[in-house]
Design a protein around this motif. Structure first.
Motif, PDB file in Angstrom:
ATOM      1  N   LEU A   1      -5.441   0.821  -5.897  1.00 45.88           N
ATOM      2  CA  LEU A   1      -4.922   2.052  -6.485  1.00 45.88           C
ATOM      3  C   LEU A   1      -3.512   2.335  -5.974  1.00 45.88           C
ATOM      4  O   LEU A   1      -3.326   2.877  -4.899  1.00 45.88           O
ATOM      5  CB  LEU A   1      -5.866   3.218  -6.164  1.00 45.88           C
ATOM      6  CG  LEU A   1      -7.317   3.005  -6.611  1.00 45.88           C
ATOM      7  CD1 LEU A   1      -8.188   4.157  -6.164  1.00 45.88           C
ATOM      8  CD2 LEU A   1      -7.397   2.798  -8.100  1.00 45.88           C
ATOM      9  N   LEU A   2      -2.538   1.905  -6.764  1.00 44.01           N
ATOM     10  CA  LEU A   2      -1.127   2.132  -6.444  1.00 44.01           C
ATOM     11  C   LEU A   2      -0.517   3.008  -7.537  1.00 44.01           C
ATOM     12  O   LEU A   2      -0.950   2.940  -8.689  1.00 44.01           O
ATOM     13  CB  LEU A   2      -0.369   0.804  -6.392  1.00 44.01           C
ATOM     14  CG  LEU A   2      -0.745  -0.170  -5.286  1.00 44.01           C
ATOM     15  CD1 LEU A   2      -0.119  -1.539  -5.539  1.00 44.01           C
ATOM     16  CD2 LEU A   2      -0.311   0.375  -3.940  1.00 44.01           C
TER      17      LEU A   2
ATOM     18  N   ASP B   1      -1.138  -0.386 -11.005  1.00 45.95           N
ATOM     19  CA  ASP B   1      -2.241  -0.618 -10.068  1.00 45.95           C
ATOM     20  C   ASP B   1      -2.178  -2.040  -9.505  1.00 45.95           C
ATOM     21  O   ASP B   1      -1.440  -2.903  -9.984  1.00 45.95           O
ATOM     22  CB  ASP B   1      -3.594  -0.296 -10.690  1.00 45.95           C
ATOM     23  CG  ASP B   1      -4.079  -1.318 -11.706  1.00 45.95           C
ATOM     24  OD1 ASP B   1      -3.376  -2.292 -11.995  1.00 45.95           O
ATOM     25  OD2 ASP B   1      -5.192  -1.131 -12.217  1.00 45.95           O
ATOM     26  N   GLY B   2      -2.957  -2.271  -8.450  1.00 45.82           N
ATOM     27  CA  GLY B   2      -2.936  -3.554  -7.769  1.00 45.82           C
ATOM     28  C   GLY B   2      -3.348  -4.709  -8.661  1.00 45.82           C
ATOM     29  O   GLY B   2      -2.839  -5.824  -8.523  1.00 45.82           O
ATOM     30  N   ASN B   3      -4.272  -4.474  -9.579  1.00 44.76           N
ATOM     31  CA  ASN B   3      -4.719  -5.531 -10.484  1.00 44.76           C
ATOM     32  C   ASN B   3      -3.560  -6.010 -11.367  1.00 44.76           C
ATOM     33  O   ASN B   3      -3.368  -7.209 -11.567  1.00 44.76           O
ATOM     34  CB  ASN B   3      -5.882  -5.033 -11.333  1.00 44.76           C
ATOM     35  CG  ASN B   3      -6.691  -6.168 -11.891  1.00 44.76           C
ATOM     36  OD1 ASN B   3      -6.999  -7.116 -11.186  1.00 44.76           O
ATOM     37  ND2 ASN B   3      -7.016  -6.087 -13.161  1.00 44.76           N
TER      38      ASN B   3
ATOM     39  N   ASP C   1       0.860  -1.184   0.000  1.00 44.22           N
ATOM     40  CA  ASP C   1       0.000   0.000   0.000  1.00 44.22           C
ATOM     41  C   ASP C   1       0.897   1.235   0.000  1.00 44.22           C
ATOM     42  O   ASP C   1       1.863   1.295   0.756  1.00 44.22           O
ATOM     43  CB  ASP C   1      -0.921   0.017   1.221  1.00 44.22           C
ATOM     44  CG  ASP C   1      -2.119   0.935   1.049  1.00 44.22           C
ATOM     45  OD1 ASP C   1      -1.930   2.099   0.617  1.00 44.22           O
ATOM     46  OD2 ASP C   1      -3.243   0.502   1.336  1.00 44.22           O
ATOM     47  N   HIS C   2       0.591   2.199  -0.863  1.00 46.21           N
ATOM     48  CA  HIS C   2       1.423   3.402  -0.933  1.00 46.21           C
ATOM     49  C   HIS C   2       1.146   4.376   0.209  1.00 46.21           C
ATOM     50  O   HIS C   2       1.937   5.257   0.481  1.00 46.21           O
ATOM     51  CB  HIS C   2       1.245   4.107  -2.288  1.00 46.21           C
ATOM     52  CG  HIS C   2      -0.129   4.650  -2.484  1.00 46.21           C
ATOM     53  ND1 HIS C   2      -1.215   3.843  -2.764  1.00 46.21           N
ATOM     54  CD2 HIS C   2      -0.601   5.913  -2.426  1.00 46.21           C
ATOM     55  CE1 HIS C   2      -2.296   4.599  -2.880  1.00 46.21           C
ATOM     56  NE2 HIS C   2      -1.952   5.860  -2.680  1.00 46.21           N
TER      57      HIS C   2
ATOM     58  N   VAL D   1      -7.729  -4.564  -2.083  1.00 48.99           N
ATOM     59  CA  VAL D   1      -8.547  -3.701  -1.248  1.00 48.99           C
ATOM     60  C   VAL D   1      -8.569  -2.335  -1.911  1.00 48.99           C
ATOM     61  O   VAL D   1      -7.546  -1.878  -2.418  1.00 48.99           O
ATOM     62  CB  VAL D   1      -7.943  -3.580   0.171  1.00 48.99           C
ATOM     63  CG1 VAL D   1      -8.800  -2.711   1.054  1.00 48.99           C
ATOM     64  CG2 VAL D   1      -7.758  -4.952   0.790  1.00 48.99           C
ATOM     65  N   SER D   2      -9.744  -1.686  -1.930  1.00 51.01           N
ATOM     66  CA  SER D   2      -9.805  -0.350  -2.514  1.00 51.01           C
ATOM     67  C   SER D   2     -10.806   0.523  -1.791  1.00 51.01           C
ATOM     68  O   SER D   2     -11.840   0.047  -1.338  1.00 51.01           O
ATOM     69  CB  SER D   2     -10.199  -0.438  -3.988  1.00 51.01           C
ATOM     70  OG  SER D   2     -10.305   0.872  -4.516  1.00 51.01           O
ATOM     71  N   GLY D   3     -10.481   1.806  -1.719  1.00 50.06           N
ATOM     72  CA  GLY D   3     -11.367   2.783  -1.116  1.00 50.06           C
ATOM     73  C   GLY D   3     -12.511   3.174  -2.029  1.00 50.06           C
ATOM     74  O   GLY D   3     -13.520   3.701  -1.586  1.00 50.06           O
TER      75      GLY D   3
END
Length: 142
Positions: free
Chosen positions: A60-61, A65-67, A11-12, A85-87
């Motif tokens: 969202l990195l 991205d995480g995907n 996670d950033h 995990v995403s907001g």
């Protein structure tokens, strides 16, 4: 005592990463906490298959991205379970490579820990060969 399961956590957001690391470590997991997808891919590439029990990443990195992280990590180690995990609740459509998607804020830490426990417990490995049941054995059993 059984060996600790290892979770690669990406996670950033430094604060989110430290909270998640604390949550997991207090539950007995060994956590490799990283801020970028590129660092995570390096760790996956250099690790022995099976030594990482779960990839847990933010969707969202920056830069990747995480995907995409999950997709590339699974190319390196197809048996690696992954959770994104995403907001942003609506971004789950973009999380197609992960085994599980959890929206931040819409799930409790308890739910997240339970999902992690299940994923780590059913970590995919080589399937054990099961001998086919012979019809004669079925007839004798009746």
């Amino acid at each position: 005592m059984r060996p600790k399961k290892t979770i690669l956590c990406v996670d950033h957001n430094e604060q989110t990463l430290s909270v998640r690391t604390f949550l997991l470590e207090t539950r007995g997991y060994r956590v490799i906490a990283l801020a970028t997808a590129h660092e995570a891919l390096d760790v996956v590439q250099q690790s022995v298959p099976g030594s990482i029990d779960l990839l847990l990443a933010d969707l969202l990195l920056p830069q990747m991205d995480g995907n995409e992280l999950v997709r590339r990590a699974k190319q390196i180690n197809p048996a690696l379970p992954a959770m994104l995990v995403s907001g942003t609740v609506t971004s789950f459509e973009r999380a197609s490579s992960a085994d599980v998607f959890l929206p931040k804020g819409a799930c409790s830490p308890v739910e997240m820990l339970e999902r992690i426990r299940v994923l780590v417990a059913r970590k995919r490995g080589p399937k054990k060969a099961v001998a086919p049941v012979q019809p004669a054995a079925l007839a004798q059993a009746s």
